[in-house]
Design an enzyme around this catalytic site. Structure first.
Site, PDB file in Angstrom:
ATOM      1  N   THR A  39     100.709  20.230  62.172  1.00  0.00           N
ATOM      2  CA  THR A  39     100.315  19.511  63.394  1.00  0.00           C
ATOM      3  C   THR A  39      98.922  18.894  63.289  1.00  0.00           C
ATOM      4  OG1 THR A  39      99.361  21.527  64.283  1.00  0.00           O
ATOM      5  CG2 THR A  39     101.644  21.050  64.914  1.00  0.00           C
ATOM      6  N   LYS A  40      98.194  19.177  62.226  1.00  0.00           N
ATOM      7  CA  LYS A  40      96.777  18.772  62.176  1.00  0.00           C
ATOM      8  C   LYS A  40      96.616  17.274  61.895  1.00  0.00           C
ATOM      9  CE  LYS A  40      95.642  22.833  63.312  1.00  0.00           C
ATOM     10  NZ  LYS A  40      95.419  24.068  62.579  1.00  0.00           N
TER      11      LYS A  40
END
Ligand SMILES: *Cc1c(COP(=O)(O)O)cnc(C)c1O
Length: 394
Positions: free
Chosen positions: A192-193
């Site tokens: 998700t980064k």
């Protein structure tokens, strides 16, 4: 469903992974080296160490800084649990502190109180501030405290790529004092980064400590496998420490190289999304928008709103269910670590120990935020939030 934070993967990433598969070298090798070099150039630091998670980067930072049994590390309770786990792994004690009610980042007055008290919970050896949601902590005050109390600083920059300070990018380690405390910075490339390799991380800091971490990241070996199998390499290896298995594979670095190249463009998109949320949610009185503090420096990893619960007839959990019913994916960052079973039972914390974190946690919701969101997607989220707020207005 409008997902919370899917990765934004382009054809360049896909071709590079395929080329890696065809290259005959999947583990740590030329692509991991290139990713490290380009990452270091991006931050304008001499070197960076690619690892298989952000957690590994935090762990190795503590190990090379010599944090161990009998020591304590101060960190905000509003963080991801792995930041506390790695303190446990080195045999030290996590000392949680409360957060600032505006930024939700570490409350530095509490940090200073703990540093000046040194109350027998262990000798404080390091601070682990978190650049929460992509905001930047007050690093000048942190450095000042670190120098004054001679404690290391391990920055959790999992959300902070590409965040900026007046002095440069977050991750461009600052020399606090030539013979005093050191500063290391950990990044995450979790799915998700802002930059993802599926799973991965990067560590920056003073060159001698990064070099030590490099050896520890691969079994304590003095030479990696790619060097050994190279045409001029030798089969011989030596091991100088009981190291870890924390290296990043070329298969993952293949993704990272192109994610990094795309980062400036993705960053602009995240800023535009944040501005659109800001404008669209302004009219929704039941919702508090993130403080615009540090807006220029913000990496905008997450867009976290807070509900004005006294103006609503439902709680945060129900609000999230209502958004889900409207096909909007959300998340919560984070459940304060002192409220999680392990830390509660081990250290006897009660939720009220950190009242700001407890109160703010109960009204937090992270809205969808990713570089692939269209303006239409953002408007869909804004409309859904407004409709739930209207329906359950007190
Ligand atoms: C994602 C994250 C981590 C851990 O990163 P991993 O790469 O998943 O190990 C640490 N701290 C914070 C604040 C994070 O968001």
């Amino acid at each position: 469903m409008l997902p919370f934070a899917p990765p934004t993967i382009g054809e360049d990433e896909i071709s590079e992974v395929v080329a890696t598969l065809r290259s005959g070298w999947l583990s740590t090798g030329p692509r991991a080296s290139r990713f490290e070099r380009e990452f270091a150039d991006f931050l304008k630091v001499p070197s960076a160490l690619a690892l298989n998670s952000g957690t590994a980067a935090l762990h190795l930072a503590l190990v090379v800084l010599g944090v161990g049994p009998g020591d304590a590390v101060i960190l905000p309770t509003m963080t991801f649990s792995s930041a506390a786990h790695v303190i446990e792994h080195v045999g030290a004690r996590p000392l949680f502190v409360d957060i600032d009610p505006v930024t939700l980042m570490v409350d530095l007055n509490s940090v200073e109180r703990l540093l000046s008290a040194q109350d027998g919970n262990g000798h404080v050896r390091a601070l682990m501030p978190v650049h929460l949601y992509g905001q930047v902590c007050d690093l000048s005050r942190i450095d000042h405290l670190a120098s004054a109390y001679r404690v290391h600083v391990v920055e959790d920059a999992a959300h902070a790529l590409p965040a900026r300070t007046a002095a440069g990018m977050v991750g461009a380690a600052r020399l606090l004092d030539p013979d005093g405390p050191n500063n290391m910075v950990a990044f995450s490339f979790y799915a998700t980064k802002n930059v993802t390799t599926g799973e991965g991380g990067m560590l920056t800091g003073p060159a001698h400590l990064v070099a030590r971490a490099r050896i520890l990241s691969l079994h304590g070996m003095t030479q990696d496998a790619h060097a050994r199998y190279a045409s001029d390499g030798s089969w011989h290896y030596d091991v100088v420490a009981p190291g870890f298995k924390y290296n990043l594979s070329d298969l993952q670095a293949a993704l990272g190289i192109h994610q990094l190249a795309r980062l400036p463009q993705h960053h602009l998109r995240r800023r535009a999304i944040a501005s659109r949320y800001e404008a669209g949610l302004m009219a929704v009185a039941e919702v508090e928008r993130p403080s615009a503090v540090n807006e220029e420096s913000n990496a905008w990893h997450l867009y976290a709103i807070r509900l004005n619960l006294e103006q609503l007839t439902i709680d945060r959990g129900r609000f999230i269910e209502e958004l889900r019913a409207r096909r909007i994916g959300t998340s919560v960052h984070f459940i304060p670590v002192h409220m999680l079973t392990y830390y509660r039972e081990r250290y006897g914390y009660v939720p009220e120990d950190f009242p700001v974190a407890k109160r703010e946690f109960a009204r937090l919701i992270s809205l969808p935020m990713h570089a692939g969101m269209t303006d239409g997607d953002v408007d869909t989220v804004i409309d859904a939030v407004a409709s739930v707020a209207l329906r359950y207005r007190r």
